[in-house]
Design an enzyme around this catalytic site. Structure first.
Site, PDB file in Angstrom:
ATOM      1  N   GLU A 132       0.883  -1.263  -0.129  1.00  0.00           N
ATOM      2  CA  GLU A 132       0.071  -0.013   0.107  1.00  0.00           C
ATOM      3  C   GLU A 132       0.775   1.279   0.047  1.00  0.00           C
ATOM      4  OE1 GLU A 132      -3.019   0.106  -1.178  1.00  0.00           O
ATOM      5  OE2 GLU A 132      -3.209  -1.518   0.088  1.00  0.00           O
ATOM      6  N   GLY A 138     -12.072   2.236  -2.072  1.00  0.00           N
ATOM      7  CA  GLY A 138     -10.635   1.748  -2.405  1.00  0.00           C
ATOM      8  C   GLY A 138     -10.346   0.619  -3.018  1.00  0.00           C
ATOM      9  N   SER A 142     -12.681   2.165  -8.236  1.00  0.00           N
ATOM     10  CA  SER A 142     -13.921   2.729  -9.197  1.00  0.00           C
ATOM     11  C   SER A 142     -13.408   3.511  -9.961  1.00  0.00           C
ATOM     12  CB  SER A 142     -14.849   3.010  -8.395  1.00  0.00           C
ATOM     13  OG  SER A 142     -14.900   3.681  -7.385  1.00  0.00           O
ATOM     14  N   ASP A 152      -3.419   0.819 -10.082  1.00  0.00           N
ATOM     15  CA  ASP A 152      -4.775   0.645 -10.440  1.00  0.00           C
ATOM     16  C   ASP A 152      -5.016   0.337 -11.831  1.00  0.00           C
ATOM     17  OD1 ASP A 152      -4.932   1.053  -7.757  1.00  0.00           O
ATOM     18  OD2 ASP A 152      -6.142   2.994  -8.107  1.00  0.00           O
ATOM     19  N   ASN A 194     -12.475   9.708  -1.087  1.00  0.00           N
ATOM     20  CA  ASN A 194     -12.399  10.123  -2.451  1.00  0.00           C
ATOM     21  C   ASN A 194     -11.151  10.611  -2.503  1.00  0.00           C
ATOM     22  OD1 ASN A 194     -12.235  11.478  -4.876  1.00  0.00           O
ATOM     23  ND2 ASN A 194     -14.620  11.118  -5.007  1.00  0.00           N
TER      24      ASN A 194
END
Length: 459
Positions: free
Chosen positions: A50, A144, A147, A191, A234
């Site tokens: 992370e 998380g 999206s 991502d 967000n």
């Protein structure tokens, strides 16, 4: 490089899967004509690693079943019309020749515009094709699970297709990573990379500079479960994320300066390790020697680097960081170097598959969450409570996933205890709170590695 359209899937019109059929019907009702193609980009869950992709370090995510699905019709007018199957998201239209992305209001259509603009600029499209687009999303927003990046990737993919261009998956991932920064998020590329490079049945070790993905076969006997804390976060709407990016950049500068490196050129913590040619463990020792645990003021950073406050603000701090007065450099660097080591250890355990692999992986996940909570301070009380509940009811390992400050946890659960685990966690976390129960659809689910982004064309 493989051309992306090797992954185009032909579908029989009369036998469209239910969700696509419903999307097609809604599209016809909305725009008065049928879509010419569909595109899908999945969300992802990061198993470990992370806040280290933007520092140059490898991460270990997998794609999930939840996705962004889009029906598209290229049109003669140079206008993009966007609609969403979820009525809470307003329709939007704009000229394709005048893309304006509002950083102050991260609304859903701005993420689409990021992907659109990225492809347009890459190809220098002077006369881009207009489009009618209808979007359907099953990734819980601000959870998380990526999206927003899935939407950027899907938009890039449909723009590519509508304009008759081709790119490799790697090129698409790199373009979408850069273009998401139009909305103000300084992301590192995990991502977008997993959204395009994912393959069914395997997680991926994603490495950067150059971007590459390696299969990671997860051990049998365990299932990964995602649990939504129901606290929305967000990245583009808050400063937490970008402050951490900047703290890592400042730590890079101070570590480089202390070791006689060209600190002005150094941007990522990985660069320091590479230039020094030392191990991650040695970098942790250097962090302890060079950086103090107390927060640094902007003035102290200037003193360490031998620059003025004006130089710091104009040459290093980004526009939205000008008013930040203190920075925690020791803690952030310590998290990044230790988390990078955990990712490599996770991959090694999966590869070697020792008899106690699940216990070893679970321990790494626990250590990761502790570091996220204490060193990176990107957890929140709800995430910590959810991790504790998951461990209490049989998870071998559990941690926050995604940026943090809300969103989801990911837990590794023995497959033979899965049903009991799901029932107990549901009762302990969700059924004690009416609001959480109300959003129960996307709160708790088992997942397995899914496939990457695709274009569907009716046969």
């Amino acid at each position: 490089l493989p051309v992306f359209y090797a992954n185009t899937v032909l579908l029989n019109v009369s036998n469209l899967p239910f969700r696509l059929q419903k999307l097609k019907e809604m599209f016809i009702s909305k725009f008065g004509s049928a879509p010419k193609f569909y595109a899908r980009a999945p969300g992802r869950v990061n198993l470990i690693g992370e806040h280290i992709d933007y520092c140059g370090y490898a991460v270990l995510p997998m794609a999930i079943e939840q996705d962004i699905l889009m029906a598209v019709e290229p049109v003669q007018t140079q206008v993009v019309q966007l609609a969403n199957t979820n009525s809470s998201y307003s329709d939007f239209s704009t000229s394709v020749n005048n893309i304006q992305i509002n950083k102050t209001k991260p609304q859903w259509h701005n993420y689409f515009l990021c992907g659109l603009k990225g492809i347009q600029e890459h190809f220098g499209l002077n006369n881009p094709t207009g489009m009618n687009c209808l979007l359907d999303g099953t990734i819980p927003p601000s959870s998380g699970l990526s999206s927003s990046s899935a939407l950027v990737c899907c938009a890039g993919l449909v723009t590519l297709r509508a304009n008759g261009k081709t790119l490799s998956k790697v090129e698409l991932a790199e373009i979408c990573t850069k273009s998401e920064r139009y909305i103000g998020t300084e992301g590192g590329g995990m991502d977008q990379s997993i959204s395009f490079l994912a393959e069914e049945g395997t997680a991926k070790l994603i490495e950067f500079s150059p971007l590459r993905a390696t299969d990671v076969r997860l051990p049998s006997g365990a299932t990964f479960v995602i649990a939504n804390s129901c606290v929305e976060m967000n990245k583009a709407a808050t400063s937490h994320y970008n402050i951490r990016v900047m703290e890592c950049r400042l730590a890079t500068k101070l570590l480089s300066k202390s070791k006689g490196l060209e600190w002005k050129k150094m941007l990522r913590l990985h660069d320091v390790q590479t230039k020094l040619g030392v191990s991650l463990e040695e970098m942790l020792t250097i962090v302890e020697e060079v950086l103090h645990p107390e927060p640094y003021s902007a003035e102290e950073i200037c003193k360490c680097l031998g620059i003025s406050l004006e130089e710091l603000r104009s040459q290093i701090l980004s526009q939205n960081m000008q008013d930040v007065s203190t920075f925690k450099l020791h803690q952030r660097a310590k998290h990044v170097y230790s988390e990078a080591a955990r990712v490599l250890e996770f991959q090694k355990i999966c590869s070697e598959a020792p008899a106690n692999a699940l216990q070893l992986l679970g321990e790494l996940m626990k250590q990761s969450h502790i570091s996220c909570r204490e060193m990176y301070e990107c957890s929140c009380p709800e995430l910590d409570r959810l991790v504790d509940i998951c461990l209490q009811f049989g998870a071998i390992g559990s941690r926050l996933t995604g940026a943090g400050w809300g969103g989801c946890t990911v837990s590794m659960v023995p497959t033979d205890k899965l049903n009991t685990f799901l029932q107990n966690v549901k009762k302990a976390y969700y059924q004690t709170d009416g609001q959480r129960l109300a959003g129960e659809n996307n709160t708790l689910f088992a997942t397995k590695p899914g496939r990457g982004a695709l274009v569907f064309v009716e046969a």
